[in-house]
Scaffold this motif. Structure first.
Motif, short mmCIF file in Angstrom:
data_model
loop_
_atom_site.label_atom_id
_atom_site.label_comp_id
_atom_site.label_asym_id
_atom_site.label_seq_id
_atom_site.Cartn_x
_atom_site.Cartn_y
_atom_site.Cartn_z
N THR A 1 0.82 -1.22 0.00
CA THR A 1 0.00 0.00 0.00
C THR A 1 0.85 1.27 0.00
O THR A 1 0.31 2.37 -0.07
N ARG B 1 2.86 4.29 -1.21
CA ARG B 1 2.81 5.07 -2.45
C ARG B 1 4.15 5.06 -3.18
O ARG B 1 4.19 5.07 -4.42
N LYS C 1 -5.07 1.37 -4.56
CA LYS C 1 -4.77 1.57 -3.14
C LYS C 1 -3.70 0.60 -2.68
O LYS C 1 -2.99 0.85 -1.71
N THR C 2 -3.57 -0.52 -3.39
CA THR C 2 -2.58 -1.54 -3.03
C THR C 2 -2.16 -2.31 -4.28
O THR C 2 -2.95 -2.48 -5.20
#
Length: 130
Positions: A41, A43, A99-100
């Motif tokens: 997750t 970034r 998101k992941t």
């Protein structure tokens, strides 16, 4: 070589450098923190993998487009150039908007499938047009 193919090649090159700049931006945001994340997750990890994946496929697609353009002036090369750009852009957007990395989304999957399909089509086109 057609203008369409040249523009698609240039845009894929730009995409690769923009994804690289995004990694640098994420590293800057991170500061002195962990620069080698493993959390799917994170970034920074997502940016690294989006850039890395593009770096794995875009150069090969560009070379195949150049070979096909040299061997043929068929409209099919233009179609494959546009499809290459669309697949790689869709994949990058799919990865960066996730998101992941642990889950696949439709954009990422469509971009990956498109990359494989167009890559094989370019290889076959190069062989057939010899």
């Amino acid at each position: 070589m057609s203008t369409v193919t040249i523009v698609c090649i240039a845009l894929m090159g730009i995409l690769l450098f923009v994804l690289g700049a995004n990694v640098s931006r994420q590293r800057g945001i991170r500061g002195a923190g962990n620069q080698a994340p493993t959390d799917p997750t994170d970034r920074l990890l997502i940016a690294i993998r989006a850039h890395g994946n593009a770096a794995e496929y875009i150069p090969t697609m560009i070379v195949l487009l150049l070979v096909c353009s040299t061997l043929s002036d068929s409209w099919l090369v233009d179609v494959l150039a546009v499809a290459s750009l669309a697949a790689r852009t869709t994949h990058a957007v799919g990865m960066l908007s996730a998101k992941t990395l642990a889950a696949h989304g439709p954009l990422r999957d469509f971009g990956a499938f498109g990359t494989y399909f167009v890559g094989v089509a370019l290889g076959v086109t190069a062989i057939v047009t010899i």
